[in-house]
Write a protein that holds these residues in place. Structure first.
Motif, PDB file in Angstrom:
ATOM      1  N   VAL A 185      12.247   3.575   0.715  1.00 55.27           N
ATOM      2  CA  VAL A 185      12.568   2.995   2.024  1.00 55.27           C
ATOM      3  C   VAL A 185      11.375   3.121   2.975  1.00 55.27           C
ATOM      4  O   VAL A 185      11.241   2.322   3.910  1.00 55.27           O
ATOM      5  CB  VAL A 185      13.819   3.654   2.636  1.00 55.27           C
ATOM      6  N   THR A 186      10.493   4.074   2.730  1.00 56.07           N
ATOM      7  CA  THR A 186       9.315   4.244   3.586  1.00 56.07           C
ATOM      8  C   THR A 186       8.298   3.127   3.389  1.00 56.07           C
ATOM      9  O   THR A 186       7.389   2.975   4.208  1.00 56.07           O
ATOM     10  CB  THR A 186       8.643   5.594   3.293  1.00 56.07           C
ATOM     11  N   ALA A 187       8.427   2.346   2.307  1.00 55.17           N
ATOM     12  CA  ALA A 187       7.513   1.221   2.076  1.00 55.17           C
ATOM     13  C   ALA A 187       7.987  -0.036   2.796  1.00 55.17           C
ATOM     14  O   ALA A 187       7.262  -1.026   2.858  1.00 55.17           O
ATOM     15  CB  ALA A 187       7.377   0.949   0.579  1.00 55.17           C
ATOM     16  N   VAL A 188       9.203  -0.003   3.333  1.00 54.73           N
ATOM     17  CA  VAL A 188       9.755  -1.153   4.058  1.00 54.73           C
ATOM     18  C   VAL A 188       9.412  -0.982   5.537  1.00 54.73           C
ATOM     19  O   VAL A 188       9.961  -0.117   6.208  1.00 54.73           O
ATOM     20  CB  VAL A 188      11.278  -1.262   3.859  1.00 54.73           C
ATOM     21  N   VAL A 189       8.495  -1.801   6.027  1.00 54.77           N
ATOM     22  CA  VAL A 189       8.051  -1.658   7.414  1.00 54.77           C
ATOM     23  C   VAL A 189       8.992  -2.361   8.392  1.00 54.77           C
ATOM     24  O   VAL A 189       9.008  -2.035   9.580  1.00 54.77           O
ATOM     25  CB  VAL A 189       6.607  -2.183   7.592  1.00 54.77           C
ATOM     26  N   LYS A 190       9.768  -3.334   7.896  1.00 54.16           N
ATOM     27  CA  LYS A 190      10.754  -4.015   8.740  1.00 54.16           C
ATOM     28  C   LYS A 190      11.918  -4.476   7.889  1.00 54.16           C
ATOM     29  O   LYS A 190      11.723  -4.878   6.744  1.00 54.16           O
ATOM     30  CB  LYS A 190      10.149  -5.225   9.456  1.00 54.16           C
ATOM     31  N   ALA A 191      13.113  -4.401   8.451  1.00 55.51           N
ATOM     32  CA  ALA A 191      14.303  -4.982   7.840  1.00 55.51           C
ATOM     33  C   ALA A 191      14.843  -5.995   8.842  1.00 55.51           C
ATOM     34  O   ALA A 191      15.379  -5.628   9.883  1.00 55.51           O
ATOM     35  CB  ALA A 191      15.345  -3.906   7.537  1.00 55.51           C
ATOM     36  N   ILE A 192      14.654  -7.266   8.551  1.00 53.84           N
ATOM     37  CA  ILE A 192      14.892  -8.331   9.515  1.00 53.84           C
ATOM     38  C   ILE A 192      16.188  -9.069   9.192  1.00 53.84           C
ATOM     39  O   ILE A 192      16.285  -9.690   8.123  1.00 53.84           O
ATOM     40  CB  ILE A 192      13.728  -9.337   9.511  1.00 53.84           C
ATOM     41  N   PRO A 193      17.188  -9.018  10.061  1.00 50.90           N
ATOM     42  CA  PRO A 193      18.404  -9.798   9.828  1.00 50.90           C
ATOM     43  C   PRO A 193      18.063 -11.276   9.713  1.00 50.90           C
ATOM     44  O   PRO A 193      17.308 -11.814  10.524  1.00 50.90           O
ATOM     45  CB  PRO A 193      19.252  -9.511  11.071  1.00 50.90           C
ATOM     46  N   LEU A 194      18.590 -11.929   8.703  1.00 50.21           N
ATOM     47  CA  LEU A 194      18.284 -13.337   8.495  1.00 50.21           C
ATOM     48  C   LEU A 194      19.060 -14.206   9.471  1.00 50.21           C
ATOM     49  O   LEU A 194      20.149 -13.833   9.914  1.00 50.21           O
ATOM     50  CB  LEU A 194      18.610 -13.734   7.058  1.00 50.21           C
ATOM     51  N   PRO A 195      18.539 -15.382   9.816  1.00 52.69           N
ATOM     52  CA  PRO A 195      19.241 -16.282  10.737  1.00 52.69           C
ATOM     53  C   PRO A 195      20.662 -16.563  10.264  1.00 52.69           C
ATOM     54  O   PRO A 195      20.898 -16.785   9.078  1.00 52.69           O
ATOM     55  CB  PRO A 195      18.387 -17.550  10.700  1.00 52.69           C
ATOM     56  N   GLY A 196      21.605 -16.517  11.196  1.00 51.70           N
ATOM     57  CA  GLY A 196      22.996 -16.754  10.855  1.00 51.70           C
ATOM     58  C   GLY A 196      23.743 -15.500  10.481  1.00 51.70           C
ATOM     59  O   GLY A 196      24.942 -15.526  10.281  1.00 51.70           O
ATOM     60  N   ASP A 197      23.050 -14.366  10.392  1.00 53.46           N
ATOM     61  CA  ASP A 197      23.674 -13.091  10.050  1.00 53.46           C
ATOM     62  C   ASP A 197      24.548 -12.635  11.214  1.00 53.46           C
ATOM     63  O   ASP A 197      24.070 -12.413  12.319  1.00 53.46           O
ATOM     64  CB  ASP A 197      22.576 -12.057   9.765  1.00 53.46           C
ATOM     65  N   THR A 198      25.849 -12.466  10.977  1.00 50.74           N
ATOM     66  CA  THR A 198      26.765 -12.044  12.042  1.00 50.74           C
ATOM     67  C   THR A 198      26.868 -10.543  12.149  1.00 50.74           C
ATOM     68  O   THR A 198      27.506 -10.018  13.054  1.00 50.74           O
ATOM     69  CB  THR A 198      28.173 -12.611  11.782  1.00 50.74           C
ATOM     70  N   ALA A 208       0.821  -1.215   0.000  1.00 47.15           N
ATOM     71  CA  ALA A 208       0.000   0.000   0.000  1.00 47.15           C
ATOM     72  C   ALA A 208       0.852   1.261   0.000  1.00 47.15           C
ATOM     73  O   ALA A 208       0.365   2.335  -0.359  1.00 47.15           O
ATOM     74  CB  ALA A 208      -0.931  -0.012   1.217  1.00 47.15           C
ATOM     75  N   ARG A 209       2.117   1.144   0.388  1.00 52.85           N
ATOM     76  CA  ARG A 209       2.996   2.315   0.438  1.00 52.85           C
ATOM     77  C   ARG A 209       3.813   2.489  -0.837  1.00 52.85           C
ATOM     78  O   ARG A 209       4.615   3.416  -0.936  1.00 52.85           O
ATOM     79  CB  ARG A 209       3.954   2.204   1.633  1.00 52.85           C
ATOM     80  N   LEU A 210       3.598   1.626  -1.817  1.00 52.22           N
ATOM     81  CA  LEU A 210       4.333   1.724  -3.082  1.00 52.22           C
ATOM     82  C   LEU A 210       3.585   2.617  -4.062  1.00 52.22           C
ATOM     83  O   LEU A 210       2.352   2.602  -4.124  1.00 52.22           O
ATOM     84  CB  LEU A 210       4.527   0.344  -3.697  1.00 52.22           C
ATOM     85  N   ASP A 211       4.328   3.378  -4.853  1.00 52.99           N
ATOM     86  CA  ASP A 211       3.717   4.193  -5.892  1.00 52.99           C
ATOM     87  C   ASP A 211       4.079   3.673  -7.285  1.00 52.99           C
ATOM     88  O   ASP A 211       3.988   4.399  -8.275  1.00 52.99           O
ATOM     89  CB  ASP A 211       4.137   5.666  -5.748  1.00 52.99           C
ATOM     90  N   VAL A 212       4.511   2.415  -7.345  1.00 58.62           N
ATOM     91  CA  VAL A 212       4.846   1.759  -8.614  1.00 58.62           C
ATOM     92  C   VAL A 212       4.093   0.435  -8.669  1.00 58.62           C
ATOM     93  O   VAL A 212       3.698  -0.115  -7.638  1.00 58.62           O
ATOM     94  CB  VAL A 212       6.369   1.519  -8.743  1.00 58.62           C
ATOM     95  N   PRO A 213       3.870  -0.116  -9.875  1.00 60.15           N
ATOM     96  CA  PRO A 213       3.075  -1.344 -10.000  1.00 60.15           C
ATOM     97  C   PRO A 213       3.775  -2.575  -9.428  1.00 60.15           C
ATOM     98  O   PRO A 213       4.998  -2.686  -9.457  1.00 60.15           O
ATOM     99  CB  PRO A 213       2.877  -1.496 -11.517  1.00 60.15           C
ATOM    100  N   ILE A 214       2.964  -3.501  -8.914  1.00 56.77           N
ATOM    101  CA  ILE A 214       3.430  -4.843  -8.533  1.00 56.77           C
ATOM    102  C   ILE A 214       2.722  -5.824  -9.462  1.00 56.77           C
ATOM    103  O   ILE A 214       1.493  -5.846  -9.522  1.00 56.77           O
ATOM    104  CB  ILE A 214       3.091  -5.177  -7.076  1.00 56.77           C
ATOM    105  N   VAL A 215       3.499  -6.622 -10.182  1.00 58.27           N
ATOM    106  CA  VAL A 215       2.930  -7.554 -11.157  1.00 58.27           C
ATOM    107  C   VAL A 215       3.305  -8.977 -10.770  1.00 58.27           C
ATOM    108  O   VAL A 215       4.474  -9.266 -10.505  1.00 58.27           O
ATOM    109  CB  VAL A 215       3.435  -7.242 -12.587  1.00 58.27           C
ATOM    110  N   GLU A 216       2.305  -9.857 -10.731  1.00 57.51           N
ATOM    111  CA  GLU A 216       2.563 -11.279 -10.467  1.00 57.51           C
ATOM    112  C   GLU A 216       2.996 -11.934 -11.779  1.00 57.51           C
ATOM    113  O   GLU A 216       2.237 -11.969 -12.741  1.00 57.51           O
ATOM    114  CB  GLU A 216       1.300 -11.959  -9.931  1.00 57.51           C
ATOM    115  N   GLU A 217       4.233 -12.465 -11.804  1.00 61.19           N
ATOM    116  CA  GLU A 217       4.768 -13.056 -13.026  1.00 61.19           C
ATOM    117  C   GLU A 217       5.595 -14.290 -12.697  1.00 61.19           C
ATOM    118  O   GLU A 217       6.109 -14.425 -11.587  1.00 61.19           O
ATOM    119  CB  GLU A 217       5.662 -12.040 -13.757  1.00 61.19           C
ATOM    120  N   VAL A 218       5.753 -15.163 -13.698  1.00 63.99           N
ATOM    121  CA  VAL A 218       6.668 -16.291 -13.533  1.00 63.99           C
ATOM    122  C   VAL A 218       8.094 -15.763 -13.653  1.00 63.99           C
ATOM    123  O   VAL A 218       8.360 -14.841 -14.427  1.00 63.99           O
ATOM    124  CB  VAL A 218       6.407 -17.389 -14.586  1.00 63.99           C
TER     125      VAL A 218
END
Length: 209
Positions: A96-109, A68-78
């Motif tokens: 960056v305002t459309a990213v509600v969380k930036a989550i470090p992935l498991p194992g990230d040092t 909902a915070r994007l101002d560009v299209p999202i298209v479902e594609e293969v």
């Protein structure tokens, strides 16, 4: 709206926070080269990580994106000719305002080096980084991604119940006022009010994220 996800190298995400937008399509390829940014649904990103990022040793983050915070299209594609499963593709820069969380992935040092709520060049506050399955940097208990996902789904179900309950209440009030069409009118008015209440609750829940 249901969130979508993108796996990013931490250094690319930090660059995006300084610039105000993220323009990496996928690993080692830019938005300008590909034409869109690869994204995944909640049940897809682990497969993408295992297939394309298994050998990455530098810090990575999982970007949780609010469409909902994007101002560009999202298209479902293969992702490739002959493939059957579709993926969401973002056709334009990711603010960056459309990213509600930036989550470090498991194992990230490098999780401790991730930015936490710093203001970007546009004045907007960047989302706080929390870890999944490795323990948060501020000492909070770690929370698994599946638990986070199902908690969000449960909250959305509650909002739907609120809409239905207010709609039924409106129908009951309308019926009490008038037997001739009052139930329908009251139900519609109640549903509209319920939607407004649900939207307000949804925005308040995600405002500090």
């Amino acid at each position: 709206m249901t969130p979508i996800f993108h796996i990013a190298l931490l250094r690319d995400w930090e660059t995006a926070q300084r610039a105000g937008s993220y323009t990496v399509s996928t690993r080692d390829r830019s938005l300008a080269e590909v034409g869109f940014i690869h994204a995944s649904r909640a049940d897809q990103w682990t497969g993408v990580r295992d297939r394309f990022y298994a050998d990455v040793t530098e810090p990575m983050v999982l970007l949780q994106i609010d469409p909902a915070r994007l101002d560009v299209p999202i298209v479902e594609e293969v992702p490739a000719p002959g493939a059957e499963e579709t993926f969401p593709h973002i056709y334009g820069p990711l603010p960056v305002t459309a990213v509600v969380k930036a989550i470090p992935l498991p194992g990230d040092t490098g999780a401790a080096a991730a930015p936490t709520g710093t203001a970007g060049p546009t004045g907007a506050t960047s989302p706080t980084v929390r870890s999944v399955g490795t323990g948060a940097a501020d000492g909070e208990p770690a929370e698994s991604f599946s638990r986070l996902y199902f908690r969000e789904m449960f909250f959305n179900v509650i909002l739907l119940c609120v809409v239905i309950a207010v709609g039924l209440l409106g129908a009951a009030v309308g019926h009490a006022v008038s037997d001739d069409g009052g139930t329908g009118i009251g139900g519609l008015a109640g549903a509209a009010l319920g939607i407004v209440v649900a939207v307000v609750l949804f925005r308040r829940r995600h405002a500090d994220r």
